[in-house]
Design a protein around this motif. Structure first.
Motif, PDB file in Angstrom:
ATOM      1  N   VAL A  15       0.572  -1.247   0.594  1.00 47.98           N
ATOM      2  CA  VAL A  15      -0.483   0.100  -0.039  1.00 47.98           C
ATOM      3  C   VAL A  15       0.506   1.359  -0.151  1.00 47.98           C
ATOM      4  O   VAL A  15       0.076   2.354  -0.697  1.00 47.98           O
ATOM      5  CB  VAL A  15      -1.044  -0.027   1.538  1.00 47.98           C
ATOM      6  CG1 VAL A  15      -1.498   1.055   1.071  1.00 47.98           C
ATOM      7  CG2 VAL A  15      -1.693  -1.133   1.217  1.00 47.98           C
ATOM      8  N   LEU A  16       2.089   0.965   0.978  1.00 42.23           N
ATOM      9  CA  LEU A  16       2.620   1.960   0.721  1.00 42.23           C
ATOM     10  C   LEU A  16       3.570   2.107  -0.485  1.00 42.23           C
ATOM     11  O   LEU A  16       3.550   3.997  -1.352  1.00 42.23           O
ATOM     12  CB  LEU A  16       3.285   2.148   2.039  1.00 42.23           C
ATOM     13  CG  LEU A  16       3.109   2.206   3.518  1.00 42.23           C
ATOM     14  CD1 LEU A  16       3.914   2.123   4.494  1.00 42.23           C
ATOM     15  CD2 LEU A  16       2.708   3.030   3.814  1.00 42.23           C
ATOM     16  N   LEU A  17       4.574   1.547  -0.699  1.00 42.04           N
ATOM     17  CA  LEU A  17       4.690   1.750  -2.245  1.00 42.04           C
ATOM     18  C   LEU A  17       3.756   1.846  -3.327  1.00 42.04           C
ATOM     19  O   LEU A  17       4.241   3.393  -4.206  1.00 42.04           O
ATOM     20  CB  LEU A  17       4.985   0.465  -2.966  1.00 42.04           C
ATOM     21  CG  LEU A  17       6.118  -0.397  -2.415  1.00 42.04           C
ATOM     22  CD1 LEU A  17       6.899  -1.737  -2.410  1.00 42.04           C
ATOM     23  CD2 LEU A  17       7.893   0.684  -2.489  1.00 42.04           C
ATOM     24  N   VAL A  18       1.834   1.737  -3.354  1.00 38.92           N
ATOM     25  CA  VAL A  18       1.794   2.112  -4.333  1.00 38.92           C
ATOM     26  C   VAL A  18       0.926   3.317  -4.393  1.00 38.92           C
ATOM     27  O   VAL A  18       1.420   5.066  -5.218  1.00 38.92           O
ATOM     28  CB  VAL A  18      -0.142   1.200  -4.028  1.00 38.92           C
ATOM     29  CG1 VAL A  18      -0.945   2.355  -5.379  1.00 38.92           C
ATOM     30  CG2 VAL A  18       0.343  -0.115  -5.004  1.00 38.92           C
ATOM     31  N   ALA A  19       0.854   4.103  -2.341  1.00 37.98           N
ATOM     32  CA  ALA A  19       0.595   5.825  -2.498  1.00 37.98           C
ATOM     33  C   ALA A  19       1.951   6.095  -2.736  1.00 37.98           C
ATOM     34  O   ALA A  19       1.422   7.248  -3.290  1.00 37.98           O
ATOM     35  CB  ALA A  19       0.657   5.843  -1.061  1.00 37.98           C
ATOM     36  N   ALA A  26       2.069  12.121  -9.092  1.00 38.65           N
ATOM     37  CA  ALA A  26       0.568  13.935  -8.821  1.00 38.65           C
ATOM     38  C   ALA A  26       2.268  14.749  -9.047  1.00 38.65           C
ATOM     39  O   ALA A  26       1.489  15.828  -9.197  1.00 38.65           O
ATOM     40  CB  ALA A  26       0.300  13.325  -7.711  1.00 38.65           C
ATOM     41  N   ALA A  27       2.950  15.043  -7.815  1.00 42.69           N
ATOM     42  CA  ALA A  27       3.601  15.555  -8.005  1.00 42.69           C
ATOM     43  C   ALA A  27       4.031  16.411  -8.627  1.00 42.69           C
ATOM     44  O   ALA A  27       4.082  17.439  -9.336  1.00 42.69           O
ATOM     45  CB  ALA A  27       4.610  16.182  -6.590  1.00 42.69           C
ATOM     46  N   GLY A  40      -4.374  13.992 -14.614  1.00 41.03           N
ATOM     47  CA  GLY A  40      -4.166  12.767 -15.931  1.00 41.03           C
ATOM     48  C   GLY A  40      -2.790  12.123 -15.191  1.00 41.03           C
ATOM     49  O   GLY A  40      -3.159  10.764 -15.835  1.00 41.03           O
ATOM     50  N   MET A  41      -1.984  13.042 -14.611  1.00 38.98           N
ATOM     51  CA  MET A  41      -1.102  11.069 -13.961  1.00 38.98           C
ATOM     52  C   MET A  41      -1.077  10.661 -13.385  1.00 38.98           C
ATOM     53  O   MET A  41      -0.918   8.853 -13.271  1.00 38.98           O
ATOM     54  CB  MET A  41       0.597  12.112 -13.452  1.00 38.98           C
ATOM     55  CG  MET A  41       0.996  13.068 -14.204  1.00 38.98           C
ATOM     56  SD  MET A  41       2.199  12.415 -16.113  1.00 38.98           S
ATOM     57  CE  MET A  41       3.408  11.598 -14.744  1.00 38.98           C
ATOM     58  N   LEU A  42      -2.899  11.391 -12.644  1.00 44.29           N
ATOM     59  CA  LEU A  42      -2.755   9.824 -11.632  1.00 44.29           C
ATOM     60  C   LEU A  42      -3.779   8.939 -12.318  1.00 44.29           C
ATOM     61  O   LEU A  42      -3.797   7.417 -12.088  1.00 44.29           O
ATOM     62  CB  LEU A  42      -4.143  10.805 -10.165  1.00 44.29           C
ATOM     63  CG  LEU A  42      -3.205  11.289  -9.342  1.00 44.29           C
ATOM     64  CD1 LEU A  42      -4.151  11.245  -8.436  1.00 44.29           C
ATOM     65  CD2 LEU A  42      -2.576  10.980  -8.247  1.00 44.29           C
ATOM     66  N   LEU A  49      -0.515   0.348 -12.693  1.00 46.34           N
ATOM     67  CA  LEU A  49      -1.241   0.059 -11.567  1.00 46.34           C
ATOM     68  C   LEU A  49      -1.804  -1.234 -11.862  1.00 46.34           C
ATOM     69  O   LEU A  49      -1.643  -2.221 -11.551  1.00 46.34           O
ATOM     70  CB  LEU A  49      -1.109   0.121 -10.090  1.00 46.34           C
ATOM     71  CG  LEU A  49      -0.407   1.438  -9.664  1.00 46.34           C
ATOM     72  CD1 LEU A  49      -0.345   2.246  -8.981  1.00 46.34           C
ATOM     73  CD2 LEU A  49       0.998   0.348  -9.618  1.00 46.34           C
ATOM     74  N   LEU A  50      -2.962  -1.326 -12.376  1.00 46.34           N
ATOM     75  CA  LEU A  50      -3.717  -2.780 -12.709  1.00 46.34           C
ATOM     76  C   LEU A  50      -3.426  -3.335 -14.285  1.00 46.34           C
ATOM     77  O   LEU A  50      -4.137  -4.388 -13.740  1.00 46.34           O
ATOM     78  CB  LEU A  50      -5.080  -1.589 -13.086  1.00 46.34           C
ATOM     79  CG  LEU A  50      -6.004  -0.942 -12.456  1.00 46.34           C
ATOM     80  CD1 LEU A  50      -7.132  -0.409 -12.605  1.00 46.34           C
ATOM     81  CD2 LEU A  50      -6.164  -2.119 -10.181  1.00 46.34           C
TER      82      LEU A  50
END
Length: 312
Positions: A15-19, A26-27, A40-42, A49-50
């Motif tokens: 979860v932390l890696l995905v976040a 996003a940054a 768009g990046m998100l 990731l899917l």
């Protein structure tokens, strides 16, 4: 070992890696183009990731030239894996692949029903049944611990940041002339973030991999209760790597790799720990390997590939 606690830690790290991946994207999007680029990046990151974790392992095996093994080619090998997988409580029997290379290597990869263990021809020919059981138990432990999912996420993070780094280098080449001509330039913060993101992702991946090797050794001992089998296999693999390095650097001069940059812990330290991982009063299994299995002779080393699985 508390398997539920291990699975919880792996889930938390995933979860932390995905976040971290989504926050990085996003940054970068916000620094480059504001809120619209951020969204768009998100969206692109979520789609990536899917899809990527399920597509990467089959592509990896094809790139390496791995070939599926059949029970007819290695009946005792399949029996060995079946026994260890059953003992570990795996829900799905892992697929077996052979890698046509003399290099001593084995790794596990895949997710869910598609988990697999790949063994090189060199390893199949070099190890006896007891040693091979230790190697297979180590890889099955990675599958049992669900380590592969964590490392696939870490590797995707690494691949993504390296791609971003190339993009950052391109932006740097564009930005410098504009800056010298006092023209409008792209945000320097975004370029710096793109350039240095791979360093953090690689260090994270190395740290995750090293800790999981010790845990997989512990899992292997719970399955085989035979420290000498795995220790002997580790010595042979270390000797094989030494021979490969000697061929690459015939003069004896070769770069020293700092311990914190290695994907695996020191072999001597792993062997030292093994006897302390075994429960007493457990009889050893008798493991027999396949003799004269109809495997083609290896022609040369496998092609280079990006790391998306666990190598012993």
């Amino acid at each position: 070992m508390n398997w539920r606690w291990h699975h919880f830690l792996n889930a938390l790290e995933s979860v932390l890696l995905v976040a971290a991946m989504l926050l990085l994207m996003a940054a970068i999007g916000w620094l480059l183009g504001g809120v619209e680029t951020l969204y768009g990046m998100l969206v692109g990151g979520i789609i990536f990731l899917l899809i990527a974790p399920r597509l990467t392992p089959p592509v990896l095996l094809r790139m390496m030239g791995a070939q599926a093994l059949t029970p007819e080619q290695g009946p005792r090998l399949f029996a060995m894996v079946r026994k260890l997988a059953s003992r570990s409580g795996l829900a799905h029997f892992p697929h077996l692949y052979r890698l046509p290379t003399p290099v001593l290597n084995a790794f596990s990869t895949g997710i869910g029903k598609n988990v697999s263990i790949t063994i090189s021809d060199g390893l199949l020919r070099a190890l006896d049944g007891r040693e091979l059981a230790g190697v297979l138990a180590h890889e099955i432990s990675h599958i049992r611990h669900k380590d592969i999912w964590v490392m696939v996420m870490a590797d995707l993070f690494s691949q993504m940041t390296w791609t971003f780094s190339l993009f950052g280098q391109l932006l740097l080449l564009i930005n410098l002339p504009l800056w010298l001509m006092h023209r409008h330039t792209m945000p320097w913060a975004a370029i710096i973030l793109l350039l240095f993101a791979p360093t953090l992702s690689v260090l994270l991946q190395l740290a995750l991999s090293r800790q999981r090797e010790f845990d997989a050794d512990l899992g292997a001992m719970e399955l085989t209760h035979d420290p000498e089998g795995l220790a002997s296999a580790l010595r042979k693999m270390e000797d094989g790597q030494e021979q490969e390095m000697n061929r690459l650097f015939p003069g004896g001069e070769r770069p020293a790799i700092p311990s914190w940059l290695r994907t695996h812990p020191d072999t001597v330290e792993r062997i030292r720990r093994l006897p302390h991982l075994v429960l007493p009063d457990r009889p050893l299994d008798s493991w027999e390997r396949d003799e004269g299995a109809p495997l083609p002779q290896a022609k040369g080393p496998a092609r280079r590939h990006h790391f998306t699985g666990f190598r012993l």
